[in-house]
Design a protein around this motif. Sequence first.
Motif, PDB file in Angstrom:
ATOM      1  N   MET A   1      70.448 -21.103   0.175  1.00 21.93           N
ATOM      2  CA  MET A   1      69.512 -22.106  -0.333  1.00 21.93           C
ATOM      3  C   MET A   1      69.596 -22.172  -1.859  1.00 21.93           C
ATOM      4  O   MET A   1      69.630 -21.141  -2.507  1.00 21.93           O
ATOM      5  N   LYS A   2      69.646 -23.399  -2.403  1.00 19.99           N
ATOM      6  CA  LYS A   2      69.740 -23.539  -3.859  1.00 19.99           C
ATOM      7  C   LYS A   2      68.385 -23.223  -4.492  1.00 19.99           C
ATOM      8  O   LYS A   2      67.348 -23.617  -3.964  1.00 19.99           O
ATOM      9  N   LYS A   3      68.418 -22.516  -5.629  1.00 18.01           N
ATOM     10  CA  LYS A   3      67.160 -22.142  -6.278  1.00 18.01           C
ATOM     11  C   LYS A   3      66.410 -23.381  -6.750  1.00 18.01           C
ATOM     12  O   LYS A   3      66.991 -24.278  -7.367  1.00 18.01           O
ATOM     13  N   LEU A   4      65.125 -23.440  -6.442  1.00 18.14           N
ATOM     14  CA  LEU A   4      64.311 -24.574  -6.883  1.00 18.14           C
ATOM     15  C   LEU A   4      64.103 -24.501  -8.392  1.00 18.14           C
ATOM     16  O   LEU A   4      64.184 -23.438  -8.991  1.00 18.14           O
ATOM     17  N   THR A   5      63.818 -25.653  -8.971  1.00 15.10           N
ATOM     18  CA  THR A   5      63.473 -25.726 -10.394  1.00 15.10           C
ATOM     19  C   THR A   5      62.069 -26.331 -10.481  1.00 15.10           C
ATOM     20  O   THR A   5      61.543 -26.825  -9.475  1.00 15.10           O
ATOM     21  N   ILE A   6      61.514 -26.330 -11.677  1.00 11.64           N
ATOM     22  CA  ILE A   6      60.182 -26.932 -11.849  1.00 11.64           C
ATOM     23  C   ILE A   6      60.221 -28.370 -11.325  1.00 11.64           C
ATOM     24  O   ILE A   6      59.305 -28.819 -10.635  1.00 11.64           O
ATOM     25  N   SER A   7      61.302 -29.069 -11.668  1.00 11.54           N
ATOM     26  CA  SER A   7      61.375 -30.484 -11.289  1.00 11.54           C
ATOM     27  C   SER A   7      61.524 -30.661  -9.766  1.00 11.54           C
ATOM     28  O   SER A   7      60.852 -31.517  -9.176  1.00 11.54           O
ATOM     29  N   THR A   8      62.330 -29.822  -9.115  1.00  7.92           N
ATOM     30  CA  THR A   8      62.456 -29.977  -7.656  1.00  7.92           C
ATOM     31  C   THR A   8      61.187 -29.494  -6.944  1.00  7.92           C
ATOM     32  O   THR A   8      60.838 -29.998  -5.871  1.00  7.92           O
ATOM     33  N   ILE A   9      60.492 -28.559  -7.554  1.00  8.23           N
ATOM     34  CA  ILE A   9      59.212 -28.110  -6.961  1.00  8.23           C
ATOM     35  C   ILE A   9      58.211 -29.260  -7.023  1.00  8.23           C
ATOM     36  O   ILE A   9      57.519 -29.565  -6.045  1.00  8.23           O
ATOM     37  N   LYS A  10      58.138 -29.915  -8.182  1.00  7.45           N
ATOM     38  CA  LYS A  10      57.172 -31.018  -8.338  1.00  7.45           C
ATOM     39  C   LYS A  10      57.457 -32.163  -7.370  1.00  7.45           C
ATOM     40  O   LYS A  10      56.552 -32.840  -6.898  1.00  7.45           O
ATOM     41  N   LYS A  11      58.750 -32.357  -7.068  1.00  5.47           N
ATOM     42  CA  LYS A  11      59.129 -33.445  -6.140  1.00  5.47           C
ATOM     43  C   LYS A  11      58.645 -33.186  -4.719  1.00  5.47           C
ATOM     44  O   LYS A  11      58.674 -34.083  -3.873  1.00  5.47           O
ATOM     45  N   ARG A  12      58.251 -31.952  -4.433  1.00  7.70           N
ATOM     46  CA  ARG A  12      57.802 -31.630  -3.072  1.00  7.70           C
ATOM     47  C   ARG A  12      56.337 -32.022  -2.852  1.00  7.70           C
ATOM     48  O   ARG A  12      55.783 -31.809  -1.778  1.00  7.70           O
ATOM     49  N   LYS A  13      55.699 -32.598  -3.896  1.00  5.77           N
ATOM     50  CA  LYS A  13      54.340 -33.114  -3.731  1.00  5.77           C
ATOM     51  C   LYS A  13      54.341 -34.175  -2.639  1.00  5.77           C
ATOM     52  O   LYS A  13      55.192 -35.080  -2.647  1.00  5.77           O
ATOM     53  N   ASN A  14      53.403 -34.075  -1.694  1.00  4.51           N
ATOM     54  CA  ASN A  14      53.285 -35.046  -0.586  1.00  4.51           C
ATOM     55  C   ASN A  14      54.590 -35.188   0.182  1.00  4.51           C
ATOM     56  O   ASN A  14      54.907 -36.261   0.698  1.00  4.51           O
ATOM     57  N   SER A  15      55.377 -34.129   0.220  1.00  2.00           N
ATOM     58  CA  SER A  15      56.687 -34.208   0.873  1.00  2.00           C
ATOM     59  C   SER A  15      56.848 -32.975   1.766  1.00  2.00           C
ATOM     60  O   SER A  15      55.874 -32.533   2.370  1.00  2.00           O
ATOM     61  N   GLU A  16      58.059 -32.418   1.826  1.00  2.00           N
ATOM     62  CA  GLU A  16      58.291 -31.227   2.662  1.00  2.00           C
ATOM     63  C   GLU A  16      57.439 -30.061   2.133  1.00  2.00           C
ATOM     64  O   GLU A  16      57.554 -29.699   0.951  1.00  2.00           O
ATOM     65  N   PRO A  17      56.574 -29.471   2.967  1.00  2.00           N
ATOM     66  CA  PRO A  17      55.700 -28.402   2.474  1.00  2.00           C
ATOM     67  C   PRO A  17      56.489 -27.221   1.882  1.00  2.00           C
ATOM     68  O   PRO A  17      57.533 -26.828   2.396  1.00  2.00           O
ATOM     69  N   LEU A  18      55.967 -26.705   0.778  1.00  2.00           N
ATOM     70  CA  LEU A  18      56.599 -25.557   0.106  1.00  2.00           C
ATOM     71  C   LEU A  18      56.192 -24.256   0.805  1.00  2.00           C
ATOM     72  O   LEU A  18      55.030 -24.081   1.183  1.00  2.00           O
ATOM     73  N   VAL A  19      57.157 -23.354   0.944  1.00  2.00           N
ATOM     74  CA  VAL A  19      56.912 -22.059   1.603  1.00  2.00           C
ATOM     75  C   VAL A  19      56.895 -20.970   0.535  1.00  2.00           C
ATOM     76  O   VAL A  19      57.922 -20.688  -0.088  1.00  2.00           O
TER      77      VAL A  19
END
Length: 262
Positions: A1-19
């Motif tokens: 799995m590719k490491k998330l960044t601040i920007s990819t974390i923010k994109k998960r708003k209202n999207s695929e739930p973060l684990v």
Amino acid sequence: MKKLTISTIKKRKNSEPLVMITAYDALFSRLLSESADLLLVGDSLTMSFGGNGDTLGVTMDQMIYHTNAVCKGAPDTFVITDMPFGTYIDTKTALLNAIRVYQESPADAVKIEGGADKAPIVEHLVQNGLAVCGHIGLLPQSVRAEGGYKIKGKNEEEALSLIADAQAIEKAGAFILVIEGVIAEVATRVARSVSIPVIGIGAGNGVDGQVLVFSDMLGFYEPFVPKFVKQYMNGAAAVKNAVFDYKTDVQSRGFPSDAYTY
Ligand code: KIV
């Protein structure tokens, strides 16, 4: 799995739930990181692993030690480190301690407990180059002051106060927010009131992701299982049974057999 960044974390708003899962050492962070998006080096480590009754006694040195261990086991996972109780009492103290986390470990972000009252501290850290995760609702570091762990959002006044907290922390520059021990319907309203992902623990299913303490969700801690914890395995039984088998083998001289002997 590719490491998330601040920007990819923010994109998960209202999207695929973060684990998100807590992790305290390299051994487990390596295993947990196979499925977790984010690892939290929670100050809960002083309870789960330190045997203490609350999180208040953990030190910066301990958090940095455990953060380094977690990062070594999971170098490709986004790691957030809890700022211990008393280490962010004012902007200057907070910055000096948060800088220690970045200088002495590869952690990606720090987490601070508190609502609107802590917004100036979050803002100061963000302005000085730190990534900050907020934490509102039930605040474990306030357990002694509040006389116990109290669920929040039980009336409209508390709901509005939580929404104000979330919005203040977002405005201060936090990129993500943990909400703990809040009535589910209120937590959902809080999540909808901000544009950063809101990660719940004991806060229902209407948020942008979930976090659990790993030793709770793996069933290692027997004395008390909070209502919000789902145990995905019976870790305590697995360990006890395995060690009992070992004891039986040792006592019967069944171990080490030829297969384990030079
Ligand atoms: O320390 C911790 O484990 C935490 C979680 C409860 C979110 O802060």
